[in-house]
Write an enzyme that holds these catalytic residues in place. Structure first.
Site, PDB file in Angstrom:
ATOM      1  N   HIS A 101      25.122  46.396  34.505  1.00 42.87           N
ATOM      2  CA  HIS A 101      24.583  45.367  35.653  1.00 42.87           C
ATOM      3  C   HIS A 101      23.112  44.935  35.445  1.00 42.87           C
ATOM      4  O   HIS A 101      22.671  44.279  36.021  1.00 42.87           O
ATOM      5  CB  HIS A 101      24.900  46.420  36.784  1.00 42.87           C
ATOM      6  CG  HIS A 101      26.127  46.317  37.506  1.00 42.87           C
ATOM      7  ND1 HIS A 101      27.137  45.678  37.396  1.00 42.87           N
ATOM      8  CD2 HIS A 101      26.842  47.616  37.662  1.00 42.87           C
ATOM      9  CE1 HIS A 101      28.216  46.036  37.747  1.00 42.87           C
ATOM     10  NE2 HIS A 101      28.012  47.433  38.145  1.00 42.87           N
ATOM     11  N   HIS A 140      33.742  47.337  37.567  1.00 36.39           N
ATOM     12  CA  HIS A 140      33.066  46.320  38.221  1.00 36.39           C
ATOM     13  C   HIS A 140      32.660  45.101  37.146  1.00 36.39           C
ATOM     14  O   HIS A 140      32.654  45.421  35.770  1.00 36.39           O
ATOM     15  CB  HIS A 140      31.563  47.070  38.385  1.00 36.39           C
ATOM     16  CG  HIS A 140      31.649  47.726  39.750  1.00 36.39           C
ATOM     17  ND1 HIS A 140      31.800  49.342  39.289  1.00 36.39           N
ATOM     18  CD2 HIS A 140      31.745  48.073  40.977  1.00 36.39           C
ATOM     19  CE1 HIS A 140      31.995  50.051  40.301  1.00 36.39           C
ATOM     20  NE2 HIS A 140      32.057  49.044  41.288  1.00 36.39           N
TER      21      HIS A 140
HETATM   22 ZN    ZN Z   1      31.515  50.344  37.528  1.00 35.76          ZN
END
Ligand code: ZN
Length: 286
Positions: A101, A140
């Site tokens: 991320h 994610h």
């Molecule tokens: Zn994750």
């Protein structure tokens, strides 16, 4: 990481693996991906003993975070050097904090620096590699990695992720979005049989076309059915199967070179068991 170590021992594979300490990355290494201000923001906010500093509501620093982040990125770089030198065919970096991320400009979502992106840039810069694949099977979307390599033709990124879910990115309508991203958003409760079809139909054709010289894996295990951070239905056998497909692609085009880096995975027993399945597939142990 302790949960992973425990399962490596319990499964009996710990002493079949060569284990190395992660060296620290340099700040120059971090700059392969990250802006000076993003690096300085982390370093400047490392708190005193016993304190925490919140970069955002998910992403906290403690007194050890800077060192841990340097070692996480350093592991990915050292693993890349080791596979490029032919010392080992592939490597798994059991590291936290995760990285996928972290964007070039900002830490977020538990991630301080983008370990896989830094190692991929290192591979391009030091070894002149021109065809790199990044495979992200964390539940994610790897928004930071996408931002780092969007429209860079040297990099193919393939991923699936639960959608809608944090960080609510990576969903591009047909014909838009970066040409080098194969993003497959999946609804909650998707199970392994569907994921395997996605790998066969979407990932593998793109990987065979790209013919990567090295494969990096953002290996998050939070799509496991026991992981409450999300709602997907993978099990250890799915991670083993996916990994075997990647081992075969690496064998065909990349001299077997794979550098896998831990991302998410928060149900500790499932995490440890899934990593064992992943490592057995990487090592060719049945
Ligand atoms: Zn994750």
């Amino acid at each position: 990481m302790q949960a992973i170590d425990d399962q490596l021992i319990a499964s009996g594979i710990a002493n079949l693996l060569e284990q190395r300490e992660a060296p620290r990355a340099s700040v120059e290494d971090l700059k392969l991906v990250h802006a000076d201000a993003a690096i300085a923001r982390v370093q400047a906010h490392i708190p005193a003993h016993g304190d925490y500093y919140a970069l955002d509501s998910d992403t906290l620093l403690n007194e050890h975070s800077w060192d841990a982040a340097l070692r996480a990125a350093g592991a990915a770089i050292a693993a890349t050097d080791a596979v490029m030198a032919g010392e080992i065919a592939n490597a798994f970096c059991s590291v936290r904090p995760p990285g996928h991320h972290a964007t070039p400009d900002s830490p977020m979502g538990f991630c301080l620096f983008n370990n896989v992106a830094i190692a991929a840039r290192h591979a391009m810069q030091v070894y002149g590699l021109e065809r790199i694949a990044i495979v992200d099977f964390d539940v994610h979307h790897g928004n930071g990695t996408e931002e780092a390599f969007a429209d860079d033709p040297r990099v193919l990124m393939v991923s699936f992720f639960q959608h809608p879910l944090y960080p609510y990115s990576g969903v591009h309508t047909a014909g838009t979005g970066p040409a080098n991203m194969v993003n497959v958003p999946l609804p909650a409760y998707t199970r392994g049989d569907v994921v395997r079809d996605i790998v066969r139909q979407r990932w593998l054709p793109a990987l065979h076309t790209h013919r990567p010289e090295i494969i990096f894996i953002s290996a998050g295990f939070d799509a496991h059915r026991e992981d409450d951070i999300a709602s997907m239905g993978l099990v250890e056998a799915d991670y083993a199967w996916i990994t075997k497909q990647l081992v075969e692609v690496a064998r065909l085009y990349a001299k077997g070179r794979i550098v896998s880096c831990l991302e998410g995975g928060y149900a500790l027993s499932a995490l440890g068991r899934s990593v064992v399945a992943h490592l057995k597939a990487l090592a060719g142990i049945d």
